[in-house]
Design an enzyme around this catalytic site. Structure first.
Site, mmCIF file in Angstrom:
data_model
loop_
_atom_site.group_PDB
_atom_site.id
_atom_site.type_symbol
_atom_site.label_atom_id
_atom_site.label_comp_id
_atom_site.label_asym_id
_atom_site.label_seq_id
_atom_site.Cartn_x
_atom_site.Cartn_y
_atom_site.Cartn_z
ATOM 1 N N ASP A 1 0.283 0.211 -4.756
ATOM 2 C CA ASP A 1 -1.004 0.898 -4.959
ATOM 3 C C ASP A 1 -1.042 2.198 -4.153
ATOM 4 O O ASP A 1 -1.335 2.188 -2.955
ATOM 5 C CB ASP A 1 -2.128 -0.036 -4.490
ATOM 6 C CG ASP A 1 -3.487 0.653 -4.513
ATOM 7 O OD1 ASP A 1 -3.613 1.715 -5.146
ATOM 8 O OD2 ASP A 1 -4.432 0.101 -3.901
ATOM 9 N N LYS B 1 0.861 -1.188 0.000
ATOM 10 C CA LYS B 1 0.000 0.000 0.000
ATOM 11 C C LYS B 1 0.892 1.232 0.000
ATOM 12 O O LYS B 1 1.673 1.443 0.931
ATOM 13 C CB LYS B 1 -0.910 -0.031 1.242
ATOM 14 C CG LYS B 1 -1.748 1.193 1.461
ATOM 15 C CD LYS B 1 -2.577 1.606 0.265
ATOM 16 C CE LYS B 1 -3.603 0.573 -0.138
ATOM 17 N NZ LYS B 1 -4.454 0.988 -1.261
ATOM 18 N N GLU C 1 -1.139 -0.457 -9.578
ATOM 19 C CA GLU C 1 -2.558 -0.247 -9.233
ATOM 20 C C GLU C 1 -2.822 1.240 -8.984
ATOM 21 O O GLU C 1 -2.161 1.852 -8.127
ATOM 22 C CB GLU C 1 -2.844 -1.083 -7.974
ATOM 23 C CG GLU C 1 -4.287 -1.104 -7.578
ATOM 24 C CD GLU C 1 -4.538 -2.125 -6.459
ATOM 25 O OE1 GLU C 1 -3.884 -3.201 -6.437
ATOM 26 O OE2 GLU C 1 -5.375 -1.834 -5.595
ATOM 27 N N ASN D 1 -3.184 4.560 -4.562
ATOM 28 C CA ASN D 1 -4.555 5.098 -4.591
ATOM 29 C C ASN D 1 -4.648 6.432 -5.344
ATOM 30 O O ASN D 1 -5.306 7.384 -4.886
ATOM 31 C CB ASN D 1 -5.133 5.247 -3.172
ATOM 32 C CG ASN D 1 -5.543 3.902 -2.598
ATOM 33 O OD1 ASN D 1 -4.929 3.413 -1.671
ATOM 34 N ND2 ASN D 1 -6.565 3.274 -3.173
ATOM 35 N N ASN E 1 -9.212 -0.320 -8.447
ATOM 36 C CA ASN E 1 -10.475 -0.449 -7.724
ATOM 37 C C ASN E 1 -11.087 0.942 -7.579
ATOM 38 O O ASN E 1 -11.994 1.148 -6.795
ATOM 39 C CB ASN E 1 -10.291 -1.083 -6.348
ATOM 40 C CG ASN E 1 -9.308 -0.337 -5.470
ATOM 41 O OD1 ASN E 1 -8.109 -0.620 -5.516
ATOM 42 N ND2 ASN E 1 -9.789 0.618 -4.687
HETATM 43 O O1 LIG Z 1 -6.660 -1.451 -2.926
HETATM 44 C C1 LIG Z 1 -7.090 -0.451 -2.365
HETATM 45 O O2 LIG Z 1 -7.226 0.606 -2.974
HETATM 46 C C2 LIG Z 1 -7.447 -0.514 -0.967
HETATM 47 O O3 LIG Z 1 -7.250 -1.522 -0.336
HETATM 48 C C3 LIG Z 1 -8.013 0.717 -0.437
HETATM 49 C C4 LIG Z 1 -8.320 0.775 1.004
HETATM 50 O O4 LIG Z 1 -8.660 2.084 1.395
HETATM 51 C C5 LIG Z 1 -7.189 0.309 1.889
HETATM 52 O O5 LIG Z 1 -6.029 0.999 1.587
HETATM 53 C C6 LIG Z 1 -7.583 0.476 3.298
HETATM 54 O O6 LIG Z 1 -8.709 0.085 3.621
HETATM 55 O O7 LIG Z 1 -6.796 1.002 4.052
HETATM 56 MG MG LIG Z 2 -6.372 -0.246 -4.783
#
Ligand SMILES: O=C([O-])C(=O)C[C@H](O)[C@@H](O)C(=O)[O-]
Ligand SMILES: [Mg+2]
Length: 448
Positions: free
Chosen positions: A237, A209, A262, A239, A291
């Protein structure tokens, strides 16, 4: 003799909470607790069906408002039940903030649809009635017995910096349980995290992440992971935190190191996230996953038309179980790839992921799950196992698992002790950076 399928006799909605680590994302720091909603439906055959979905009062109330549309109905009409729920839903067609990371319930409610917990519970009942696992009722039926799963790696902040009741597991006999509540912010610590996870669950693939440190620092961790696991598929990822230019600069040198990327970038300068991702793909030879920019069929139409995305992480909590498998079928027909996103969840969702992924045709990418951060707080008597990097699909009828009601009651008590039930990663983050505010374009620890 009674005709037709059993009738729903009761539907309960039970909000629950569990413990989490101080996991870092673009949105801030995970709080000590996370919330979910459980749906428990019983029928006239004496069976119990269960489903799990995101937490919070909004979702809990939305689910409770569905009870009159479910109770008294034959379980065999589950599609009509869900259709009536959808039609009755007051969800306005507002801007859903697509392509921008948001935990704000006013936005999240357009992505997470409460009714999918009801779909899961009804399919669980149908499977029990037909004496078939849920995956046999989806798509083309069961495609596999076990699901390749990835190790979902997070930067973890030092919980001692926050005056919050994070769990301490330093006395656990399990190495992973001890490690997961400790600070892990360096590339070496991220590699250690992956090694301990590999030892416990056998993962061969990892996702980090991002959106936490500067992009170049995060890429250093990715390189260290690839060095440690040369055969592993490694993904990051952020985001959508990086600008298009930054994403290109960061990812070009990572061709051959990253297996895919991602949501590297999002909307900018008046261009949609799908347009920006298409430009990213023109510049960098890496498959992209999302996503964030294909979370419903309308968004997916444009993402596919622009060829912005190769891997759609069709979380069944966004798409429904049938919807997610339907996405898997379309992706397979078009030479694209299915996967699933996740948020913090209990083992009921783990079983749901297993059943859905079991019915997806082709070769899905390794599945995301946050559950490793919650392992041990299980609400089932028979939690599906992750062994040798694979999540095993429950063999029994329906969802194939049994609730542990004592644990559910405890998790409900924890929920009831919480002052707020909605996710707020900014509050915990403010212990690390006073006055911290969310910025969709700045990694959470970068605030100069
Ligand atoms: O793949 C993703 O974007 C996630 O898993 C997003 C979520 O917000 C994740 O980062 C979390 O829940 O902390
Ligand atoms: Mg993601």
């Amino acid at each position: 003799m009674e005709r037709g399928t059993p009738i729903v006799t009761e539907m309960q909605v039970i909000p629950v909470a569990g413990y989490d680590s101080m996991l870092m994302t673009l949105s801030g720091a995970h709080a000590p607790f996370f919330t979910r909603n459980l749906v428990i439906i019983t029928d006239s055959a004496g069976h119990t069906g269960i489903g799990e979905i995101h937490g919070g009062d909004y979702t809990c109330l939305a689910l409770r408002s569905c009870i009159p549309l479910v109770v008294g109905q034959p379980i065999g009409t589950y599609r009509a039940i869900l259709d009536r729920i959808r039609k009755a839903s007051k969800r306005a067609r507002e801007d859903d903030g697509e392509g921008i990371q948001s935990l704000d319930i006013s936005k999240l409610k357009f992505v997470v649809k409460a009714e999918w917990a009801i779909e899961c519970a009804l399919l669980d009942l149908m499977g029990q009635y037909l004496d078939l696992p849920m995956c046999e009722l989806l798509g083309n039926g069961k495609q596999r017995d076990k699901i390749e799963t990835l190790g979902y790696l997070f930067y973890v902040s030092d919980k001692e910096k926050a005056d919050l009741p994070y769990l301490d597991e330093s006395f656990s006999s399990d190495e992973w349980f001890r490690l997961r509540r400790q600070e892990m912010m360096t590339p070496e610590q991220i590699v250690q995290q992956a090694c301990v996870l590999q030892e416990k669950y056998g993962f061969r693939n990892f996702k980090l992440k991002g959106g936490v440190l500067r992009g170049d620092q995060e890429m250093e961790a990715v390189r260290a992971l690839k060095k440690q696991f040369p055969e592993g598929r490694i993904n990051i990822d952020p985001n959508g935190a990086w600008s298009l230019l930054e994403a290109i600069e960061l990812c070009r040198p990572m061709e051959g190191i990253l297996s895919y990327i991602e949501d590297p970038c999002g909307p900018e300068e008046g261009f949609s996230s799908r347009e920006i991702m298409a430009e990213f793909k023109n510049a960098v030879h890496l498959p992209t996953a999302t996503n964030m920019i294909a979370t419903n069929w309308r968004q997916f139409y444009h993402a596919a038309a622009l060829k912005s995305v190769d891997i759609v992480l069709a979380d069944p909590h966004f798409w429904g179980m049938e919807g997610s498998v339907r996405m898997g079928q379309v992706l397979q027909d078009w030479g694209l790839t299915w996967g699933s996103h996740s948020n913090n969840h209990f083992d009921i969702t783990l079983a749901t992921f297993a059943q859905v992924a079991a019915a997806v045709p082709g070769q899905p990418t390794a599945l995301d799950t946050h559950w490793i951060w919650q392992d041990g707080q299980n609400l089932l008597l028979d939690t599906p196992k992750i062994r040798d990097g694979y999540l095993e699909v429950p063999q029994g009828p329906g969802l194939g698992v049994t609730l542990n009601m004592d644990r559910v009651i405890e998790a409900n008590q924890l929920y009831n002790q919480m002052q707020s039930h909605d996710r707020d990663d900014a509050a915990s983050m403010q212990y690390l950076i006073p006055g911290w505010k969310y910025d969709s374009k700045k990694p959470c620890l970068v605030r100069e």
